[in-house]
Write an enzyme that holds these catalytic residues in place. Structure first.
Site, PDB file in Angstrom:
ATOM      1  N   ARG A   1     -19.760   8.662 -35.229  1.00 21.44           N
ATOM      2  CA  ARG A   1     -20.832   9.240 -34.425  1.00 21.44           C
ATOM      3  C   ARG A   1     -21.439  10.407 -35.201  1.00 21.44           C
ATOM      4  NH1 ARG A   1     -21.737   8.681 -28.902  1.00 21.44           N
ATOM      5  NH2 ARG A   1     -19.648   7.818 -28.595  1.00 21.44           N
TER       6      ARG A   1
ATOM      7  N   SER B   1     -26.675  -2.995 -29.921  1.00 17.58           N
ATOM      8  CA  SER B   1     -27.113  -3.126 -28.537  1.00 17.58           C
ATOM      9  C   SER B   1     -28.456  -3.846 -28.570  1.00 17.58           C
ATOM     10  CB  SER B   1     -27.256  -1.734 -27.913  1.00 17.58           C
ATOM     11  OG  SER B   1     -27.092  -1.768 -26.532  1.00 17.58           O
TER      12      SER B   1
ATOM     13  N   ARG C   1     -21.652   2.079 -38.973  1.00 19.05           N
ATOM     14  CA  ARG C   1     -20.564   1.465 -38.201  1.00 19.05           C
ATOM     15  C   ARG C   1     -20.121   0.140 -38.833  1.00 19.05           C
ATOM     16  NH1 ARG C   1     -20.539   2.932 -31.807  1.00 19.05           N
ATOM     17  NH2 ARG C   1     -20.812   5.176 -32.086  1.00 19.05           N
TER      18      ARG C   1
ATOM     19  N   ARG D   1     -29.970  11.717 -34.255  1.00 18.74           N
ATOM     20  CA  ARG D   1     -29.634  11.941 -32.852  1.00 18.74           C
ATOM     21  C   ARG D   1     -28.818  13.220 -32.723  1.00 18.74           C
ATOM     22  NH1 ARG D   1     -28.044   5.770 -30.954  1.00 18.74           N
ATOM     23  NH2 ARG D   1     -30.141   4.911 -31.177  1.00 18.74           N
TER      24      ARG D   1
ATOM     25  N   GLU E   1     -18.685  -0.579 -30.087  1.00 24.75           N
ATOM     26  CA  GLU E   1     -20.086  -1.027 -30.142  1.00 24.75           C
ATOM     27  C   GLU E   1     -20.655  -0.874 -31.546  1.00 24.75           C
ATOM     28  OE1 GLU E   1     -24.484   0.520 -28.864  1.00 24.75           O
ATOM     29  OE2 GLU E   1     -22.795   1.241 -27.676  1.00 24.75           O
TER      30      GLU E   1
END
Length: 430
Positions: free
Chosen positions: A277, A352, A391, A262, A349
């Site tokens: 991130r 999801s 994560r 990403r 988070e």
């Protein structure tokens, strides 16, 4: 994308649904394009009928020696042929414009989703576990003494730039063990089928799972037109592209551990410390293909699969249902799982889980044949992280950190580490 028939039948309801996401009313613009396109198609059909009749009459005029009528009709045939070509071209242009317009609009959220403009309106629905009470001040993952030798941001920056990391030694072993543990659990306990997919895909696959056209800047494209996947949701969901399944084959439940990429466009300044991130990361993804009637039950099931991983690791977390203004572009309903990070003293988070209804299947023409008979119908698609490996590594390290800089590791990982139970303060497995 959206069914134009539903917009024709209930334009006000369509606009109300868009407004819940903060999108301006679009039905009048959509229907104007649609009406013009349909009018041109009808005009082309009328012109085709006129051409067919004139073509028949040409022969009759020739047979009776009426040269003037013959020439008039022959000119009419040529005129109608040109008119038909023009109308078809204009209708095709408007059809493309309508498709592009619909492709850029988000999915309609379910009525049960809370209203709200941003994450502040998300609603917590449950918690599991209690944050550990430390007798020292916990630090973030990259500050733990035993972790520092195995998390090299300087070398990664030299190789690739910011937002990359090189993992070494014990930390690498734990990272790999986490991915294997997740996949094994999903396959052996949750009845998901393991897959291994490409990380380079054609543009159509990115359109199918709504990464394109709206979010092109969030992903990486190669010079020959391939795209690097932001998640294996792209590959596994696109298994259904152009396919028709029998209802008896459903649900199809899959999982894959892959690298993901990403660009993190628009996230400058956010979470730049550590590996929270990253541009390149690993994720264990879950995807389900099912009938629309079973999608909500599958969504609850998939959420439970992700929760089970956190519970087995002993990581405290909470489940949040996202509001209409914070939910993803292709989702109808989303549960976020947020894990407790003591180094940040907050929940973050880690998964999801979304049901997309028929939104993605319509884009990729993925269908099933109902057992009761009738025409094929569009599938429902679901996706969810089970979990983001990096994560999860952060959560394991921060929650297991000790005052001396070592890290106690969850018992479920011990077999994957050949019986080792901790990372020492010097960065070794022991």
């Amino acid at each position: 994308m959206h069914d134009i028939r539903i917009i024709r039948e209930a334009p006000e309801a369509f606009d109300r649904a868009l407004s819940r996401r903060g999108v301006a009313p679009m039905s009048s613009q959509i229907l104007a394009l649609d009406n013009d396109r349909r009018a041109k198609i009808l005009a082309a059909e009328t012109a085709q009928a006129d051409q067919n009749k004139a073509s028949k009459d040409v022969g009759a005029a020739k047979a009776r020696g009426d040269d003037a009528e013959f020439e008039r009709l022959r000119a009419l045939v040529a005129e109608k042929k040109a008119e038909i070509a023009r109308l078809h071209a204009e209708a095709a242009t408007e059809d493309g414009a309508l498709r592009d317009l619909l492709m850029g609009l988000p999915n309609m959220v379910l009525d049960e989703i809370p209203d709200g403009a941003d994450e502040d309106a998300n609603q917590e629905i449950r918690r599991w576990g209690s944050p550990r009470a430390f007798d020292f001040a916990p630090v973030e993952h990259f500050e733990i003494a035993g972790v520092k030798p195995g998390m090299d941001f300087e070398t990664a920056s030299k190789l690739s730039g910011s937002r990359f990391v090189v993992l070494k030694g014990a930390v690498t072993r734990v990272h790999r063990a986490l991915a294997q543990f997740m996949v094994d659990t999903h396959v052996e306990e949750h009845d998901l089928t393991e897959t291994w997919t490409p990380v380079l895909v054609k543009e159509d696959a990115m359109y199918g799972t709504n990464q394109l056209p709206k979010f092109a800047e969030d992903s990486y494209q190669t010079t020959n037109g391939w795209w690097l996947i932001p998640t294996s949701e792209v590959t596994m969901t696109n298994f259904a592209a152009g396919e028709i399944y029998e209802e008896s084959q459903l649900p199809i439940r899959m999982t894959a551990a892959t690298h993901c990429f990403r660009s993190e466009a628009g996230s400058a300044g956010k979470d730049t410390s550590g590996m929270l991130r990253q541009h390149q990361f690993e994720k264990v993804e879950m995807v389900t293909l099912c009938t629309p009637e079973t999608a909500l039950a599958e969504h609850a099931r998939m959420t439970g699969c992700a929760e089970a991983i956190l519970q087995k690791l002993g990581l405290p977390y909470r489940v949040v249902v996202l509001c209409a203004g914070d939910i993803g572009f292709g989702a109808q309903k989303t549960h976020d799982l947020e894990v407790w990070l003591p180094g940040q003293n907050r929940y973050r988070e880690i998964s999801s889980v979304s049901t997309c209804g028929q939104f993605q299947a319509r884009r990729m023409n993925g269908r099933y044949r109902p057992a009761a008979g009738g025409k094929p119908e569009f599938l429902a698609t679901l996706n969810g992280s089970g979990l983001a490996v990096g994560r999860t590594l952060i959560a394991v390290l921060e929650n297991g950190q000790q005052a001396d800089g070592s890290v106690e590791l969850p018992a479920v990982l011990h077999p994957y580490l050949r019986g080792r139970t901790r990372i020492t303060a010097e960065g070794r497995l022991a």
